[in-house]
Write a protein that holds these residues in place. Sequence first.
Motif, PDB file in Angstrom:
ATOM      1  N   GLN A 173      12.227  39.081  -2.891  1.00  0.00           N
ATOM      2  CA  GLN A 173      11.972  37.731  -3.371  1.00  0.00           C
ATOM      3  C   GLN A 173      13.285  37.201  -3.937  1.00  0.00           C
ATOM      4  OE1 GLN A 173       8.877  37.317  -6.330  1.00  0.00           O
ATOM      5  NE2 GLN A 173       8.583  35.162  -5.835  1.00  0.00           N
ATOM      6  N   SER A 174      13.685  36.019  -3.458  1.00  0.00           N
ATOM      7  CA  SER A 174      14.930  35.388  -3.891  1.00  0.00           C
ATOM      8  C   SER A 174      14.632  34.047  -4.533  1.00  0.00           C
ATOM      9  CB  SER A 174      15.863  35.161  -2.700  1.00  0.00           C
ATOM     10  OG  SER A 174      16.176  36.373  -2.072  1.00  0.00           O
ATOM     11  N   TRP A 175      15.497  33.677  -5.439  1.00  0.00           N
ATOM     12  CA  TRP A 175      15.403  32.410  -6.165  1.00  0.00           C
ATOM     13  C   TRP A 175      16.793  31.825  -6.219  1.00  0.00           C
ATOM     14  CZ3 TRP A 175      17.691  30.659 -10.721  1.00  0.00           C
ATOM     15  CH2 TRP A 175      17.050  29.636 -11.421  1.00  0.00           C
ATOM     16  N   ARG A 176      16.913  30.523  -5.939  1.00  0.00           N
ATOM     17  CA  ARG A 176      18.228  29.892  -6.080  1.00  0.00           C
ATOM     18  C   ARG A 176      18.080  28.416  -6.385  1.00  0.00           C
ATOM     19  NH1 ARG A 176      20.762  27.424  -1.210  1.00  0.00           N
ATOM     20  NH2 ARG A 176      19.130  27.361   0.376  1.00  0.00           N
ATOM     21  N   LEU A 177      18.970  27.940  -7.236  1.00  0.00           N
ATOM     22  CA  LEU A 177      19.024  26.519  -7.523  1.00  0.00           C
ATOM     23  C   LEU A 177      19.651  25.804  -6.339  1.00  0.00           C
ATOM     24  CD1 LEU A 177      20.270  26.161 -11.212  1.00  0.00           C
ATOM     25  CD2 LEU A 177      17.964  25.889 -10.322  1.00  0.00           C
ATOM     26  N   LEU A 205      17.419  30.605 -17.905  1.00  0.00           N
ATOM     27  CA  LEU A 205      16.347  30.334 -16.945  1.00  0.00           C
ATOM     28  C   LEU A 205      16.412  31.323 -15.786  1.00  0.00           C
ATOM     29  CD1 LEU A 205      14.028  28.629 -15.760  1.00  0.00           C
ATOM     30  CD2 LEU A 205      15.805  27.180 -14.712  1.00  0.00           C
ATOM     31  N   ARG A 206      17.597  31.498 -15.224  1.00  0.00           N
ATOM     32  CA  ARG A 206      17.757  32.447 -14.109  1.00  0.00           C
ATOM     33  C   ARG A 206      17.321  33.842 -14.534  1.00  0.00           C
ATOM     34  NH1 ARG A 206      23.495  33.787 -13.299  1.00  0.00           N
ATOM     35  NH2 ARG A 206      22.900  35.082 -15.060  1.00  0.00           N
ATOM     36  N   THR A 254      31.035  20.243 -14.228  1.00  0.00           N
ATOM     37  CA  THR A 254      31.061  20.751 -12.862  1.00  0.00           C
ATOM     38  C   THR A 254      30.488  22.159 -12.759  1.00  0.00           C
ATOM     39  OG1 THR A 254      33.336  21.473 -13.190  1.00  0.00           O
ATOM     40  CG2 THR A 254      32.994  19.298 -12.189  1.00  0.00           C
ATOM     41  N   LEU A 255      29.209  22.298 -12.980  1.00  0.00           N
ATOM     42  CA  LEU A 255      28.528  23.562 -12.763  1.00  0.00           C
ATOM     43  C   LEU A 255      28.126  23.650 -11.299  1.00  0.00           C
ATOM     44  CD1 LEU A 255      26.144  23.795 -15.848  1.00  0.00           C
ATOM     45  CD2 LEU A 255      28.283  25.018 -15.477  1.00  0.00           C
ATOM     46  N   ASP A 256      28.247  24.824 -10.728  1.00  0.00           N
ATOM     47  CA  ASP A 256      27.876  25.043  -9.335  1.00  0.00           C
ATOM     48  C   ASP A 256      26.496  25.690  -9.292  1.00  0.00           C
ATOM     49  OD1 ASP A 256      27.626  25.656  -6.681  1.00  0.00           O
ATOM     50  OD2 ASP A 256      29.389  26.963  -6.601  1.00  0.00           O
ATOM     51  N   PRO A 257      25.498  25.028  -8.711  1.00  0.00           N
ATOM     52  CA  PRO A 257      24.166  25.621  -8.673  1.00  0.00           C
ATOM     53  C   PRO A 257      24.134  26.953  -7.930  1.00  0.00           C
ATOM     54  CG  PRO A 257      24.226  23.603  -7.371  1.00  0.00           C
ATOM     55  CD  PRO A 257      25.535  23.717  -8.058  1.00  0.00           C
ATOM     56  N   ALA A 258      25.085  27.196  -7.037  1.00  0.00           N
ATOM     57  CA  ALA A 258      25.103  28.462  -6.280  1.00  0.00           C
ATOM     58  C   ALA A 258      25.259  29.671  -7.192  1.00  0.00           C
ATOM     59  CB  ALA A 258      26.223  28.436  -5.244  1.00  0.00           C
ATOM     60  N   GLY A 259      25.798  29.473  -8.378  1.00  0.00           N
ATOM     61  CA  GLY A 259      25.950  30.577  -9.323  1.00  0.00           C
ATOM     62  C   GLY A 259      24.649  30.978  -9.982  1.00  0.00           C
ATOM     63  N   PHE A 260      23.594  30.221  -9.750  1.00  0.00           N
ATOM     64  CA  PHE A 260      22.310  30.494 -10.381  1.00  0.00           C
ATOM     65  C   PHE A 260      21.309  30.896  -9.301  1.00  0.00           C
ATOM     66  CE2 PHE A 260      24.694  27.595 -13.014  1.00  0.00           C
ATOM     67  CZ  PHE A 260      24.702  28.292 -14.216  1.00  0.00           C
ATOM     68  N   ALA A 261      21.367  32.175  -8.946  1.00  0.00           N
ATOM     69  CA  ALA A 261      20.518  32.726  -7.884  1.00  0.00           C
ATOM     70  C   ALA A 261      20.394  34.226  -8.107  1.00  0.00           C
ATOM     71  CB  ALA A 261      21.146  32.460  -6.517  1.00  0.00           C
TER      72      ALA A 261
END
Length: 158
Positions: A114-118, A135-136, A8-15
């Motif tokens: 510039q923003s990046w998010r999964l 990766l982030r 259960t990884l939350d993609p929101a944590g990778f931004a």
Amino acid sequence: MTSTVQETLDPAGFAFTRQAWVDATPADVYGLVSDVSAIGRWSPTASDVAYDEGDGPEAGAWFSGRNRRGDKEWTSRSQVVAAEPGAVFAFVVDGIVEWRWTMRAQGRGTVAEQSWRLLRLDPVLGETRDDLTALRDYMAASVETTLAALAEWVTTRR
């Protein structure tokens, strides 16, 4: 022991978001970043980017590009999801990652962010929390390089 993507990884944590001041108007910065064919001038990871025939910087448009990370290289497909001249340009890559540029006037220039998010997890990005964190962090360093190169490119072209 590292966790796997299937856990259960939350993609929101990778931004992340990074910013730089650019000596140009928000409209000019927008014109540069929404011309996806120019990104190779500044980005250490993207090249050979082009809109599909007949498409351009507008919501719904599609483009392709080559990307590299270390010794890996691949082609991606992206769709523009926001295109507000002088304010925001955003696109989603392969349905997995969103890239967003925002511009706001500051003094005689622009703060370009510039923003990046999964958006979702995908094994192509890595199998563990450590993979996704690496990766982030790699992409954050790439964005810092891109923003600095963009600001310098604009300054030297004045």
